[in-house]
Structures are given as C-alpha cells and as structure tokens.
Design an enzyme around this catalytic site. Structure first.
Site, PDB file in Angstrom:
ATOM      1  N   GLY A   4      42.515  51.162  64.545  1.00 41.49           N
ATOM      2  CA  GLY A   4      44.011  51.242  64.711  1.00 41.49           C
ATOM      3  C   GLY A   4      44.294  52.576  63.665  1.00 41.49           C
ATOM      4  O   GLY A   4      43.647  53.030  62.721  1.00 41.49           O
ATOM      5  N   GLU A  46      46.275  51.643  61.009  1.00 42.71           N
ATOM      6  CA  GLU A  46      46.413  50.789  59.590  1.00 42.71           C
ATOM      7  C   GLU A  46      44.807  50.039  59.315  1.00 42.71           C
ATOM      8  O   GLU A  46      44.798  50.008  58.272  1.00 42.71           O
ATOM      9  CB  GLU A  46      47.526  50.166  59.567  1.00 42.71           C
ATOM     10  CG  GLU A  46      48.744  50.517  60.116  1.00 42.71           C
ATOM     11  CD  GLU A  46      49.766  50.484  58.779  1.00 42.71           C
ATOM     12  OE1 GLU A  46      49.479  49.727  57.784  1.00 42.71           O
ATOM     13  OE2 GLU A  46      50.689  51.093  58.820  1.00 42.71           O
ATOM     14  N   ASP A  84      55.055  42.058  66.174  1.00 44.54           N
ATOM     15  CA  ASP A  84      54.344  42.901  67.183  1.00 44.54           C
ATOM     16  C   ASP A  84      54.353  41.974  68.202  1.00 44.54           C
ATOM     17  O   ASP A  84      52.768  41.921  68.561  1.00 44.54           O
ATOM     18  CB  ASP A  84      53.174  43.421  66.349  1.00 44.54           C
ATOM     19  CG  ASP A  84      52.565  44.498  67.265  1.00 44.54           C
ATOM     20  OD1 ASP A  84      53.246  45.162  68.172  1.00 44.54           O
ATOM     21  OD2 ASP A  84      51.299  44.842  67.183  1.00 44.54           O
TER      22      ASP A  84
END
Ligand SMILES: Nc1ncnc2c1ncn2[C@@H]1O[C@H](COP(=O)(O)O)[C@@H](O)[C@H]1O
Lengths: 175, 239
Positions: B25, B27, B146
């Site tokens: 991803g 991060e 999220d």
C-alpha cells in the site's frame, strides 16, 4: 513432554516450557530463582490459559531485551511482567510468579538451539512430576483470569478467553 | 551482548523477507507469515520519504498506537476483530491473527447478488448485522476511518453455523465521540458500498435502518450523514 518453540523473529532463540505437578519444593525453587541460581521463569500455572500466552510474553521479552527497553532487570522477570495486564512489577510477580506453597509450576527457559543440559539441570532441581505442557489448561483458574484481565461478558461471547488475554498482554503498553 | 544492535535491526527484515507479501500500500505493506506457530498477518508501516523524519516517525507511531487501541476497544465491546499478538514500535509492525477460512463481505455480496436485483433475505440479514455492528462500534466512539465491504470478513463459525462478522484494517481509525466523525464514517462506507455493488441502494438503506435502530446515539449521526451527503452533492455540482 516439554514444549520448545523457535522464535520466528529471533531464530537463534528457543523458548522451552516445562510443566510440573505435585511439586514439593516450590519455596526452594523460588529462593534459587531470587538468588539467580536458576535461569528460568517460574510461573504459577493457575493464571495461564494456554502455552501460547507464555510464547507471547517470551517473544516480547526477547524483543525488548534486543532493543534495550526491558522494564525489569532480567529476561525472566520480563517474561513474568509481560504476562500481567498491569504495569505494576511487584503485582506481576505476586500473580504470575510461584509462591512458596504452590504445588505446580511452569518453568520457562529461553536458550540457543541445543541446550539439553540446561533443561535437564532444571528438571533435576524440581521435586515434582513432569506432565504435558498442554495440561496447563486443566490447572488454570478461568474465573480469576477473567477478573484480573478484566474480560467483559460481551467479549466472552465473541472471543475465546485465550484470545482476550493475549490481546491485552500484547497491547498493555499503550492502554 | 556485542551484537545486540545489529541483531535487532536484522531480525525483522529477515523475517519479512521470508514472509508472503499480500499487499503493497501507500503507507504499509501487509504480509502473511507463521508467528508463534500461528497464521499471522503482519502490517508494516514504512517511512515516507517526503515527510520530515521526526514528524514521520511521530505520525507513524501514532497511527500504530491508534490501530491497536481501536482493535482492543472493539474486542472489549464484543465486536470481532483480529487478535493482536505483538507490536513492534521500533519498526512499526503489528502482528495480527489471520482470519483464516473467511471471505470478504464484498465477495459475498458480489456472488450472492442476483442480476434481476430482487431482494435477497440473506443479504438483507447481512446488511442488518453490519448495521448493528457499526452502531456498536460507534457507541464505543471508535471511528474506523476506512469502512468498505473489503474490510469486513465473514468467518464461518463451526459451532452455530452462523458466520461471524469480523472487522479488519483499523489503520485509519481513531477515537471520537463526535456525530460528525461517525456520519463521515458511514458516508465513506455508503460511497464505497454503492460503487462496489451496483443497484444496492435498498440494501444499504436496510443497513442504515438497522444502524439507526441499534445505536443509542444514532439520530445525531444520521443527521450529520445527511449533511455530509448534501455537501458531497454540492461539491460535485460545482466541480
Ligand atoms: N486479520 C486478517 N485476516 C485475514 N486477512 C486479512 C487480515 N488483515 C488483512 N487481511 C487481508 O489483507 C488485505 C490487506 O489488508 P489491510 O491493508 O489491512 O486491508 C485485506 O483486504 C485482507 O484480504
């Protein structure tokens, strides 16, 4: 009969657990541990749900030792401290360490690959009957464990006691 | 003790080097590995080169702590979330129980949804359960940050046959009692839900109804959700 696990993060470190019942010399063992003559964590099995709990504590202890951030003075006291849900060291020893009158004990060692001498030395010191490590669940006191770790009734419905305990141990530093 | 520093800096890269990379991803990287003898998901937050190192370290540490706290808060309230096995605050790694034998709610809806879009009672039941769980989560003041149908897993429980709904990926989560934050949390889900699963407006409405019925504080949240929707619409009219 003992259970040895190579720590995946630190493969040169193995954790061995040995469980003894009908122990007659708990006071002597405790004294030897205090004097530093026994290099092992001596744990009261009533507060243990499963050997995984000890592995979680031992892995964290080895990790903190490696990065120089242990909260206690030795790897073995750190294992006992990590089992406890609180940050009070003397309380951790009271709850999870053995007491003089105990008749069962979980011995936990951290060692290099082949150190059978270390294991047999400890076995020789314990006046008791060694049993399967997995038998620890028959010695544990779920009511006491739930109370100490403050496991909520809602949580009990959706999680095993072991998972609830492990999760608290792993996260206590930020709670 | 001579090699302590070297040991500790080498242990994790070596371990992750042998693990299976599941997701890279922006991060974090997500891996699968055996840890303490258990199937484990490792989430590693890495350095962001464009951020100031001190600030980056602070933010990354805070995110890791927030993720762990939210998981524990949910679990305490009886909401299923992965067990935390270990946290390494030096390398910002979280070691979590792998929810094995599970499917995402996303895949479940996709495969169950009929092309003629006639109401499926089982999907409606699922939507209701999602609504209930999110209500419980918001009542604990956990904002997921999220919410998508990919971040909800269905795990078949061997005992009662009814599958267990498990929330995952608390990487953007935080604690807040503000109805606005909860409203935005639901708005994020609504957007993701309706774009991932076409023609599910009625199904999502069921989810919200069940949320509203289960949460003690839902009316303020739903009001905020309506406001956020309106803002979203205005923005899209302008842009
Ligand atoms: N605890 C878990 N158990 C099983 N699968 C997971 C878990 N955490 C993450 N995953 C999988 O890894 C993907 C990426 O993880 P995440 O970035 O946390 O959303 C998810 O979409 C899941 O498919």
């Amino acid at each position: 009969m003992q259970l040895t696990h190579v720590l995946e993060l630190y493969p040169d470190h193995s954790v061995t657990q040995m469980l003894f019942k009908e122990v007659k010399n708990a006071a002597e063992l405790r004294q030897k541990a205090v004097e530093g003559k026994i290099y092992a964590a001596l744990i009261n099995p009533t507060m243990l749900v499963n050997p995984l709990q000890v592995l979680v504590a031992a892995n964290k202890a080895v990790h903190l030792q490696k990065i120089g951030k242990m909260k206690t003075r030795s790897l073995y006291s750190e294992i006992i401290f990590n089992l406890s849900p609180t940050n009070n060291i003397s309380e951790a020893f009271k709850r999870f360490g053995i007491s003089d009158g105990d008749d069962s004990v979980m011995v936990v060692l951290v060692h290099n690959k082949q150190e059978s001498k270390l294991l047999s030395d400890i076995t020789a010191l314990v006046d008791g009957r060694q049993v399967q490590v997995e038998d620890v669940s028959s010695l544990s006191d779920p009511a006491k464990i739930k109370k100490l770790y403050k496991v909520t009734p809602q949580e009990e419905k959706s999680s095993t006691l072991l998972d609830a305990v492990v999760c608290r141990m792993a996260t206590k530093d930020v709670m | 003790e001579v090699n302590t520093a070297k040991d500790s800096s080498m242990a994790l890269p070596e371990f992750l080097g042998k693990a299976e990379l599941l997701k890279q991803g922006a991060e974090a990287r997500v891996y699968r590995a055996q840890f303490l003898g258990k199937p484990t998901i490792v989430k590693e937050r890495f350095k962001k080169q464009y951020r100031h190192p001190v600030l980056d370290e602070k933010l990354t540490h805070r995110r890791t702590v927030q993720e762990v706290r939210s998981i524990l808060r949910c679990r305490r309230a009886g909401i299923s979330a992965p067990v935390v096995y270990f946290v390494d605050y030096t390398s910002h790694c979280i070691f979590l129980e792998e929810i094995t034998g599970s499917a995402t709610v996303r895949d479940h809806i996709t495969s169950a949804q009929q092309p003629d879009s006639c109401p499926d009672p089982q999907l409606e039941r699922l939507a209701q359960r999602v609504g209930q769980i999110l209500a419980k989560m918001h009542d604990e003041d956990v904002i997921h940050g999220d919410l998508t149908t990919s971040n909800m897993l269905l795990r078949l429980s061997p005992e009662d046959g009814e599958s267990d709904l498990v929330l995952i990926d608390f990487g953007l989560s935080y604690i807040s009692a503000l109805p606005e934050d909860k409203g935005v949390d639901l708005y994020v889900l609504e957007k993701a839900f309706l774009s991932t699963h076409p023609n599910t407006e009625a199904l999502f409405e069921k989810l919200l109804k069940s949320y509203a019925a289960s949460s003690k504080k839902s009316s303020a949240v739903i009001k905020k959700l309506d406001e956020v929707r309106l803002r979203g619409r205005k923005r899209s009219m302008v842009g």
